[in-house]
Design a protein around this motif. Structure first.
Motif, PDB file in Angstrom:
ATOM      1  N   TYR A  55      -8.445  31.140  -4.445  1.00  0.00           N
ATOM      2  CA  TYR A  55      -9.629  31.909  -4.847  1.00  0.00           C
ATOM      3  C   TYR A  55     -10.878  31.315  -4.195  1.00  0.00           C
ATOM      4  CZ  TYR A  55      -6.920  34.390  -8.369  1.00  0.00           C
ATOM      5  OH  TYR A  55      -6.014  35.180  -9.005  1.00  0.00           O
ATOM      6  N   PHE A  56     -11.642  32.191  -3.556  1.00  0.00           N
ATOM      7  CA  PHE A  56     -12.909  31.758  -2.949  1.00  0.00           C
ATOM      8  C   PHE A  56     -14.060  32.236  -3.824  1.00  0.00           C
ATOM      9  CE2 PHE A  56     -16.668  32.433  -0.374  1.00  0.00           C
ATOM     10  CZ  PHE A  56     -16.753  31.250   0.349  1.00  0.00           C
ATOM     11  N   GLU A  57     -14.947  31.322  -4.159  1.00  0.00           N
ATOM     12  CA  GLU A  57     -16.131  31.656  -4.962  1.00  0.00           C
ATOM     13  C   GLU A  57     -17.374  31.276  -4.164  1.00  0.00           C
ATOM     14  OE1 GLU A  57     -17.944  30.859  -9.442  1.00  0.00           O
ATOM     15  OE2 GLU A  57     -16.499  29.459  -8.580  1.00  0.00           O
ATOM     16  N   ASP A  58     -18.225  32.239  -3.931  1.00  0.00           N
ATOM     17  CA  ASP A  58     -19.447  31.985  -3.174  1.00  0.00           C
ATOM     18  C   ASP A  58     -20.474  31.363  -4.108  1.00  0.00           C
ATOM     19  OD1 ASP A  58     -21.242  31.869  -1.171  1.00  0.00           O
ATOM     20  OD2 ASP A  58     -21.580  34.032  -0.984  1.00  0.00           O
ATOM     21  N   PHE A  59     -20.715  30.081  -3.949  1.00  0.00           N
ATOM     22  CA  PHE A  59     -21.691  29.393  -4.790  1.00  0.00           C
ATOM     23  C   PHE A  59     -22.501  28.418  -3.946  1.00  0.00           C
ATOM     24  CE2 PHE A  59     -18.046  26.576  -4.833  1.00  0.00           C
ATOM     25  CZ  PHE A  59     -18.598  25.302  -4.810  1.00  0.00           C
ATOM     26  N   ASP A 273     -33.051  25.449   0.729  1.00  0.00           N
ATOM     27  CA  ASP A 273     -33.122  25.731   2.160  1.00  0.00           C
ATOM     28  C   ASP A 273     -33.330  27.226   2.414  1.00  0.00           C
ATOM     29  OD1 ASP A 273     -31.795  26.350   4.958  1.00  0.00           O
ATOM     30  OD2 ASP A 273     -32.230  24.200   4.925  1.00  0.00           O
ATOM     31  N   GLU A 274     -34.190  27.539   3.389  1.00  0.00           N
ATOM     32  CA  GLU A 274     -34.541  28.935   3.679  1.00  0.00           C
ATOM     33  C   GLU A 274     -33.334  29.781   4.085  1.00  0.00           C
ATOM     34  OE1 GLU A 274     -36.983  29.451   7.155  1.00  0.00           O
ATOM     35  OE2 GLU A 274     -36.318  27.535   7.988  1.00  0.00           O
ATOM     36  N   PHE A 275     -32.217  29.163   4.476  1.00  0.00           N
ATOM     37  CA  PHE A 275     -31.003  29.888   4.843  1.00  0.00           C
ATOM     38  C   PHE A 275     -30.515  30.764   3.691  1.00  0.00           C
ATOM     39  CE2 PHE A 275     -26.340  30.078   4.790  1.00  0.00           C
ATOM     40  CZ  PHE A 275     -26.094  30.715   5.990  1.00  0.00           C
ATOM     41  N   TYR A 276     -30.787  30.318   2.444  1.00  0.00           N
ATOM     42  CA  TYR A 276     -30.274  31.029   1.273  1.00  0.00           C
ATOM     43  C   TYR A 276     -31.307  31.966   0.658  1.00  0.00           C
ATOM     44  CZ  TYR A 276     -26.606  27.510   1.562  1.00  0.00           C
ATOM     45  OH  TYR A 276     -25.575  26.707   1.997  1.00  0.00           O
ATOM     46  N   GLU A 278     -32.167  35.044   1.284  1.00  0.00           N
ATOM     47  CA  GLU A 278     -31.685  36.406   1.040  1.00  0.00           C
ATOM     48  C   GLU A 278     -30.522  36.442   0.054  1.00  0.00           C
ATOM     49  OE1 GLU A 278     -33.239  39.003   2.139  1.00  0.00           O
ATOM     50  OE2 GLU A 278     -34.677  37.771   3.242  1.00  0.00           O
ATOM     51  N   LYS A 279     -29.969  35.277  -0.273  1.00  0.00           N
ATOM     52  CA  LYS A 279     -28.794  35.246  -1.150  1.00  0.00           C
ATOM     53  C   LYS A 279     -29.140  34.993  -2.609  1.00  0.00           C
ATOM     54  CE  LYS A 279     -25.479  33.726   2.368  1.00  0.00           C
ATOM     55  NZ  LYS A 279     -24.388  32.789   2.675  1.00  0.00           N
ATOM     56  N   ILE A 280     -30.301  34.406  -2.862  1.00  0.00           N
ATOM     57  CA  ILE A 280     -30.676  34.063  -4.236  1.00  0.00           C
ATOM     58  C   ILE A 280     -31.600  35.141  -4.788  1.00  0.00           C
ATOM     59  CG2 ILE A 280     -31.836  32.362  -5.697  1.00  0.00           C
ATOM     60  CD1 ILE A 280     -30.947  30.202  -3.820  1.00  0.00           C
ATOM     61  N   ALA A 281     -31.300  35.578  -6.012  1.00  0.00           N
ATOM     62  CA  ALA A 281     -32.099  36.622  -6.656  1.00  0.00           C
ATOM     63  C   ALA A 281     -32.235  36.309  -8.143  1.00  0.00           C
ATOM     64  CB  ALA A 281     -31.460  37.993  -6.458  1.00  0.00           C
ATOM     65  N   GLU A 282     -33.248  36.898  -8.754  1.00  0.00           N
ATOM     66  CA  GLU A 282     -33.465  36.704 -10.181  1.00  0.00           C
ATOM     67  C   GLU A 282     -32.274  37.228 -10.978  1.00  0.00           C
ATOM     68  OE1 GLU A 282     -37.134  38.406 -11.399  1.00  0.00           O
ATOM     69  OE2 GLU A 282     -38.348  37.278  -9.961  1.00  0.00           O
ATOM     70  N   GLY A 283     -31.920  36.477 -12.027  1.00  0.00           N
ATOM     71  CA  GLY A 283     -30.811  36.883 -12.888  1.00  0.00           C
ATOM     72  C   GLY A 283     -29.493  36.232 -12.561  1.00  0.00           C
ATOM     73  N   GLN A 284     -29.358  35.590 -11.388  1.00  0.00           N
ATOM     74  CA  GLN A 284     -28.108  34.921 -11.055  1.00  0.00           C
ATOM     75  C   GLN A 284     -27.871  33.731 -11.979  1.00  0.00           C
ATOM     76  OE1 GLN A 284     -28.763  34.099  -6.876  1.00  0.00           O
ATOM     77  NE2 GLN A 284     -27.587  35.894  -6.234  1.00  0.00           N
ATOM     78  N   GLY A 309     -39.354  24.741   5.801  1.00  0.00           N
ATOM     79  CA  GLY A 309     -37.970  25.154   5.753  1.00  0.00           C
ATOM     80  C   GLY A 309     -37.398  25.298   4.361  1.00  0.00           C
ATOM     81  N   LYS A 310     -38.231  25.254   3.332  1.00  0.00           N
ATOM     82  CA  LYS A 310     -37.775  25.352   1.938  1.00  0.00           C
ATOM     83  C   LYS A 310     -38.561  26.439   1.208  1.00  0.00           C
ATOM     84  CE  LYS A 310     -35.228  21.467   2.146  1.00  0.00           C
ATOM     85  NZ  LYS A 310     -33.785  21.376   1.882  1.00  0.00           N
ATOM     86  N   PHE A 311     -37.924  27.034   0.185  1.00  0.00           N
ATOM     87  CA  PHE A 311     -38.629  27.938  -0.712  1.00  0.00           C
ATOM     88  C   PHE A 311     -38.347  27.527  -2.151  1.00  0.00           C
ATOM     89  CE2 PHE A 311     -34.456  29.750  -0.234  1.00  0.00           C
ATOM     90  CZ  PHE A 311     -34.160  30.327  -1.461  1.00  0.00           C
TER      91      PHE A 311
END
Length: 413
Positions: A55-59, A273-276, A278-284, A309-311
């Motif tokens: 099982y792969f979990e994207d975290f 890191d700014e790479f993420y 687009e992947k992080i959103a409110e409610g996660q 390079g950080k948010f």
């Protein structure tokens, strides 16, 4: 008779002798081109992992610090130099408690000048209102006198009218009486109209003066309140932090000298890191480990402004009010980006830095052969394998810094 001797063709002889040499050279070149470039490595120099069907979990895992849920900055309202300090950094303070006193003689002198000017204007308006009321009083006195003259003229008019009808009073006397009564009546009407208009105008002026006075009184109140701004007090109850004023140091208006943390709940603050972005959103949802317990957290705010390079990400605790949290603690947050999916996975390794997931060395016995692969998502533990590998195959996951041009590895024990 001479005999003709045929000359031998030496050129054909040379071709026959050179042909094997050409064939050997061609074979050598062909072998050099087509032969796989190989390298001998020791088993201890490489890391070998197995491709798994799991099982792969994207975290995502990142560090976050505990901060009070709400804080309020302490800003200097009136600039000046520090004269007195009443509390220390880290103290618990209550709303309205004095924290530090500033002093600015130029500003204070300016306040005194403004206060004097406002009081003088208020006094001038009071005098103006008094003058208008005195004017009304004088007009009222004049009206009383005119009313008296009018009544006298009317009484004499009524009396002389009877006498004239009885032919006791001469006509010229009656004419004088009638003329005087007419004059007094018109005079009274004109003065009454004038007084009414004067009163209306005076009432309007007095109303405007009262409004002006009201504004001046408010200005005076604000001015006197501003004079108290040299004393910086606590806007809310809480704990002082970042509070380090120095006696004699000059602060300008609007400068921050500390903040008050309202000790009613906590949150987590993290630089990601700014790479993420687009992947992080409110409610996660995410989790942290604290005192042998797993606490759940939720992304409350994502600030997309990227710096160095950080948010910034803010996370709230879910039902963690009873835990013994402390400001400044640091936790590793495991943030879930997607659900679990059954797929091929491979443990992360240094090989990805050189290959970017496009190829890998697949182990077959004592050899490892280069093979093209396709990778998908990744998390801190695994890469998702989309093609080129099968479950159970073993691959080299250590650094490929020395193997970039190599096609095959010979692994020796």
């Amino acid at each position: 008779m001479d005999t003709v001797v045929a000359r031998k063709n030496r050129k054909n002889k040379y071709w026959i002798l050179a042909l094997p040499l050409f064939l050997f050279a061609g074979y050598a070149v062909y072998s050099a081109v087509t032969k796989k470039r190989s390298l001998v490595v020791h088993r201890g120099e490489v890391v070998i992992k197995t491709v798994e069907d799991d099982y792969f979990e994207d975290f995502l895992v990142f560090q976050a610090k505990v901060e009070p849920l709400n804080s309020m900055l302490l800003n200097v309202i009136e600039g000046g130099s520090v004269q007195e300090i009443f509390v220390e950094n880290g103290d618990h303070v209550t709303q309205g408690q004095p924290l530090v006193k500033l002093y600015n003689p130029n500003t204070e002198l300016g306040y005194m000048t403004q206060e004097t000017s406002i009081i003088e204007q208020i006094n001038n308006l009071n005098k103006g209102k008094l003058d208008l009321r005195n004017q009304e009083l004088n007009l009222a006195k004049d009206l009383v006198a005119i009313e008296h003259d009018y009544q006298d003229a009317k009484t004499l008019y009524d009396l002389n009218q009877k006498l004239f009808k009885q032919e006791i009073l001469a006509k010229n006397e009656w004419d004088k009486t009638a003329e005087n009564f007419r004059f007094q009546k018109e005079r009274k009407n004109i003065i009454e109209q004038s007084i009414r208009k004067e009163k209306q105008a005076n009432q309007l002026q007095i109303s405007q003066m009262s409004q002006s006075q009201g504004i001046m009184y408010k200005s005076l109140e604000i001015l006197r309140k501003n004079k108290k701004n040299f004393l910086v007090t606590a806007p809310v109850s809480g704990r002082l932090s970042s509070f380090e004023p120095v006696l004699g140091k000059n602060y300008i208006a609007g400068e921050t000298i500390g903040k008050i943390d309202v000790m009613k709940g906590y949150k987590l603050i993290a630089d990601v890191d700014e790479f993420y972005l687009e992947k992080i959103a409110e409610g996660q949802k995410g989790s942290i480990d604290y005192k042998n317990k797993t606490l759940t957290v939720t992304v409350a705010k994502v600030i997309p402004e990227v710096k160095n390079g950080k948010f910034l990400v803010e996370l709230n605790f879910n039902g963690a009010d009873e835990t013994d949290l402390r400001q400044g603690l640091s936790f590793g947050v495991r943030l879930t980006l997607s659900g679990k999916v059954k797929t091929l996975v491979l443990s992360k390794g240094s090989f990805y830095q050189e290959t970017a997931g496009r190829w890998i060395f697949v182990v077959d016995g004592d050899k490892a052969v280069r093979r093209a692969i396709k990778t998908g998502r990744e998390n801190p533990l695994y890469y998702e394998i989309l093609g080129g590998l099968k479950a159970g195959e073993k691959v080299v996951t250590s650094s490929y810094a020395d193997y970039k041009e190599v096609q095959e590895l010979n692994i020796e024990k």
